[in-house]
Design a protein around this motif. Structure first.
Motif, PDB file in Angstrom:
ATOM      1  N   ARG A  24       0.633  -1.002   0.155  1.00 48.48           N
ATOM      2  CA  ARG A  24       0.011   0.105  -0.233  1.00 48.48           C
ATOM      3  C   ARG A  24       0.632   0.971   0.042  1.00 48.48           C
ATOM      4  O   ARG A  24       1.093   1.515   0.993  1.00 48.48           O
ATOM      5  CB  ARG A  24      -1.444   0.223   1.178  1.00 48.48           C
ATOM      6  CG  ARG A  24      -1.671  -1.313   1.171  1.00 48.48           C
ATOM      7  CD  ARG A  24      -2.392  -1.307   2.857  1.00 48.48           C
ATOM      8  NE  ARG A  24      -1.424  -1.947   3.623  1.00 48.48           N
ATOM      9  CZ  ARG A  24      -1.462  -1.581   4.816  1.00 48.48           C
ATOM     10  NH1 ARG A  24      -2.548  -1.478   5.315  1.00 48.48           N
ATOM     11  NH2 ARG A  24      -0.865  -2.515   5.655  1.00 48.48           N
ATOM     12  N   ARG A  59      -6.436  11.210  -5.110  1.00 46.46           N
ATOM     13  CA  ARG A  59      -7.355  12.070  -4.311  1.00 46.46           C
ATOM     14  C   ARG A  59      -6.932  14.165  -4.284  1.00 46.46           C
ATOM     15  O   ARG A  59      -4.954  13.873  -4.084  1.00 46.46           O
ATOM     16  CB  ARG A  59      -7.649  11.517  -2.884  1.00 46.46           C
ATOM     17  CG  ARG A  59      -7.975   9.925  -2.499  1.00 46.46           C
ATOM     18  CD  ARG A  59      -7.868   9.670  -1.121  1.00 46.46           C
ATOM     19  NE  ARG A  59      -8.046   8.449  -1.173  1.00 46.46           N
ATOM     20  CZ  ARG A  59      -8.933   7.785   0.118  1.00 46.46           C
ATOM     21  NH1 ARG A  59      -8.379   8.315   1.202  1.00 46.46           N
ATOM     22  NH2 ARG A  59      -8.663   6.595   0.100  1.00 46.46           N
ATOM     23  N   SER A 114      -1.447  17.675   5.377  1.00 47.10           N
ATOM     24  CA  SER A 114      -3.220  17.120   5.879  1.00 47.10           C
ATOM     25  C   SER A 114      -3.685  16.141   4.947  1.00 47.10           C
ATOM     26  O   SER A 114      -3.923  16.429   3.757  1.00 47.10           O
ATOM     27  CB  SER A 114      -3.985  18.249   6.300  1.00 47.10           C
ATOM     28  OG  SER A 114      -4.992  18.166   6.404  1.00 47.10           O
ATOM     29  N   PRO A 128      -5.460  13.201   3.418  1.00 47.60           N
ATOM     30  CA  PRO A 128      -6.559  12.992   3.521  1.00 47.60           C
ATOM     31  C   PRO A 128      -6.459  11.185   3.617  1.00 47.60           C
ATOM     32  O   PRO A 128      -7.323  10.022   2.641  1.00 47.60           O
ATOM     33  CB  PRO A 128      -7.042  12.757   2.448  1.00 47.60           C
ATOM     34  CG  PRO A 128      -6.035  13.022   0.851  1.00 47.60           C
ATOM     35  CD  PRO A 128      -4.702  13.282   1.796  1.00 47.60           C
ATOM     36  N   PHE A 129      -6.568  10.801   3.916  1.00 51.57           N
ATOM     37  CA  PHE A 129      -5.715   9.123   4.913  1.00 51.57           C
ATOM     38  C   PHE A 129      -6.087   8.802   6.017  1.00 51.57           C
ATOM     39  O   PHE A 129      -5.595   9.558   7.038  1.00 51.57           O
ATOM     40  CB  PHE A 129      -4.341   8.797   4.085  1.00 51.57           C
ATOM     41  CG  PHE A 129      -4.213   8.856   2.844  1.00 51.57           C
ATOM     42  CD1 PHE A 129      -5.006   7.421   1.652  1.00 51.57           C
ATOM     43  CD2 PHE A 129      -3.923   9.215   2.348  1.00 51.57           C
ATOM     44  CE1 PHE A 129      -5.147   7.583   0.458  1.00 51.57           C
ATOM     45  CE2 PHE A 129      -4.256   9.245   0.851  1.00 51.57           C
ATOM     46  CZ  PHE A 129      -3.946   9.251  -0.129  1.00 51.57           C
ATOM     47  N   GLU A 130      -6.631   7.356   6.688  1.00 52.23           N
ATOM     48  CA  GLU A 130      -6.620   7.129   7.905  1.00 52.23           C
ATOM     49  C   GLU A 130      -5.157   6.088   8.308  1.00 52.23           C
ATOM     50  O   GLU A 130      -4.381   6.542   7.893  1.00 52.23           O
ATOM     51  CB  GLU A 130      -6.984   5.155   8.187  1.00 52.23           C
ATOM     52  CG  GLU A 130      -8.555   5.663   6.855  1.00 52.23           C
ATOM     53  CD  GLU A 130     -10.024   5.902   8.465  1.00 52.23           C
ATOM     54  OE1 GLU A 130      -9.798   5.730   9.461  1.00 52.23           O
ATOM     55  OE2 GLU A 130     -10.806   6.992   7.972  1.00 52.23           O
ATOM     56  N   ASP A 131      -5.294   6.744  10.365  1.00 55.12           N
ATOM     57  CA  ASP A 131      -4.243   6.689  10.745  1.00 55.12           C
ATOM     58  C   ASP A 131      -3.386   5.171  10.704  1.00 55.12           C
ATOM     59  O   ASP A 131      -4.279   4.314   9.655  1.00 55.12           O
ATOM     60  CB  ASP A 131      -4.436   6.601  12.070  1.00 55.12           C
ATOM     61  CG  ASP A 131      -4.498   7.860  12.486  1.00 55.12           C
ATOM     62  OD1 ASP A 131      -4.578   8.660  11.947  1.00 55.12           O
ATOM     63  OD2 ASP A 131      -5.030   8.122  14.211  1.00 55.12           O
ATOM     64  N   SER A 177      -2.482   4.009   7.718  1.00 57.44           N
ATOM     65  CA  SER A 177      -3.006   3.099   6.250  1.00 57.44           C
ATOM     66  C   SER A 177      -1.787   2.457   5.502  1.00 57.44           C
ATOM     67  O   SER A 177      -3.039   1.885   4.470  1.00 57.44           O
ATOM     68  CB  SER A 177      -3.942   3.167   5.993  1.00 57.44           C
ATOM     69  OG  SER A 177      -4.316   4.740   5.889  1.00 57.44           O
ATOM     70  N   GLU A 189       3.103  13.654   9.412  1.00 55.89           N
ATOM     71  CA  GLU A 189       1.826  13.778   9.378  1.00 55.89           C
ATOM     72  C   GLU A 189       1.725  12.359   8.217  1.00 55.89           C
ATOM     73  O   GLU A 189       0.916  11.270   8.477  1.00 55.89           O
ATOM     74  CB  GLU A 189       1.163  15.114   8.273  1.00 55.89           C
ATOM     75  CG  GLU A 189      -0.271  14.782   7.096  1.00 55.89           C
ATOM     76  CD  GLU A 189      -1.395  13.997   8.651  1.00 55.89           C
ATOM     77  OE1 GLU A 189      -0.968  13.933   9.372  1.00 55.89           O
ATOM     78  OE2 GLU A 189      -2.113  14.188   7.866  1.00 55.89           O
ATOM     79  N   ARG A 230       2.458   9.922  10.412  1.00 50.95           N
ATOM     80  CA  ARG A 230       0.371   9.380  11.557  1.00 50.95           C
ATOM     81  C   ARG A 230       0.352   8.115  10.478  1.00 50.95           C
ATOM     82  O   ARG A 230      -0.864   7.089  10.693  1.00 50.95           O
ATOM     83  CB  ARG A 230      -0.121  10.676  11.135  1.00 50.95           C
ATOM     84  CG  ARG A 230      -2.195   9.996  11.681  1.00 50.95           C
ATOM     85  CD  ARG A 230      -2.319  11.398  11.401  1.00 50.95           C
ATOM     86  NE  ARG A 230      -2.978  11.474   9.784  1.00 50.95           N
ATOM     87  CZ  ARG A 230      -3.696  11.243   9.252  1.00 50.95           C
ATOM     88  NH1 ARG A 230      -4.610   9.897   9.536  1.00 50.95           N
ATOM     89  NH2 ARG A 230      -4.106  11.775   7.810  1.00 50.95           N
ATOM     90  N   VAL A 231       0.212   8.492   8.770  1.00 53.27           N
ATOM     91  CA  VAL A 231      -0.406   7.844   8.024  1.00 53.27           C
ATOM     92  C   VAL A 231       0.327   6.132   8.212  1.00 53.27           C
ATOM     93  O   VAL A 231      -0.547   5.341   6.998  1.00 53.27           O
ATOM     94  CB  VAL A 231      -0.818   7.960   7.037  1.00 53.27           C
ATOM     95  CG1 VAL A 231      -1.574   9.305   6.947  1.00 53.27           C
ATOM     96  CG2 VAL A 231       0.712   8.560   5.426  1.00 53.27           C
TER      97      VAL A 231
END
Ligand SMILES: C[S@@+](CC[C@H](N)C(=O)[O-])C[C@H]1O[C@@H](n2cnc3c(N)ncnc32)[C@H](O)[C@@H]1O
Length: 250
Positions: free
Chosen positions: A41, A86, A92, A94-97, A99, A121, A124-125
């Motif tokens: 991914r 996206r 910022s 646009p994905f979940e933690d 992921s 950031e 985070r993803v």
């Protein structure tokens, strides 16, 4: 949409035509050290016109792209129809933690307002143990493009900006380490840019300028690029990218 997105949208066609693949030599070390393969991914941040996204989908990675510029995203969707493209930016995402297995950013991280916030950031993803793979321009002494851009800046009466910290040797590694990543690999990749004729050279250097400014500055570009002519009448600007790969601990 933010100002960066508007600016890049305005030049998306020229970018796609003239610059979209020139960073390709940096892709192989990034993807190898990040461990990208079938099913990985991957999020390509600042995906631009989608050349790397298309490569990722050809590798059977599960590729997503993010870019603030609508016209860049349109090119990316056309070039990599399987990818999940996206709107967004690196500050910022646009994905979940947790992921993504890998986040890649080629020639984009330096556009963040704050590089350390951007890398937080990215972290985070990423899943724990996931990889961030970044590449950006090496210091100006390694880039013929800077020679031409300095001539243009001088003709325009603009100041020449000093190299940012990311461009310095060790700059990417320092930023990754400051952001809590374990640096696993780093290096230099030659990224020559070729223009087959005067028109493509001028459009490639001055893209985004008004037509009258372009006409005024075209002779400056041609003169500054004279040392970089090849025997076929085109131009080869020898440039280099620095790249680094880090892993999120855990
Ligand atoms: C120099 S282009 C590089 C595009 C692509 N990565 C490549 O290697 O060809 C920079 C891209 O980053 C995007 N961008 C600008 N600001 C950004 C930000 N804050 N976060 C993410 N992408 C950004 C632009 O819209 C543009 O598509």
């Amino acid at each position: 949409m933010d100002g960066g997105g508007e600016r890049w949208s305005a030049v998306a066609d020229e970018w796609s035509e003239l610059w979209g693949t020139f960073a390709r030599p940096a892709w192989a070390p990034l993807l190898e050290h990040a461990g990208v393969g079938p099913g990985t991914r991957v999020i390509d941040v600042g995906c631009g016109s989608g050349e790397l996204l298309a490569h990722l989908t050809a590798l059977a990675a599960r590729a997503a792209g993010v870019d603030p510029a609508p016209a860049m995203r349109a090119h990316a969707r056309e070039r990599a129809p399987v990818a999940d493209v996206r709107a967004g930016d690196v500050e910022s995402l646009p994905f979940e933690d947790a992921s993504a297995d890998v986040v890649v950013a080629v020639n984009a991280l330096q556009l963040a307002d704050d590089v350390l916030d951007a890398l937080a950031e990215v972290s985070r993803v990423l899943v724990p143990g996931g990889a961030v793979a970044v590449a950006t321009w090496a210091e100006s002494a390694r880039n013929d493009l800077d020679v031409v851009e300095r001539a243009v800046a001088a003709a325009h009466g603009d100041d020449v900006r000093p190299d940012g910290e990311l461009r310095q040797p060790g700059g990417l590694e320092f930023a990754l380490a400051e952001s809590g990543f374990d640096v696993v690999a780093a290096g230099l990749a030659p990224t020559p840019w070729r223009a087959s004729d005067d028109d493509r050279l001028v459009r490639g250097i001055l893209f985004g300028e008004d037509p009258d400014v372009m006409a005024e500055l075209a002779p400056v570009v041609l003169e500054a690029a004279r040392p970089f002519r090849d025997p076929d009448g085109g131009y080869v600007l020898r440039n280099a990218f620095r790249w680094a790969v880090g892993r999120r601990p855990g």
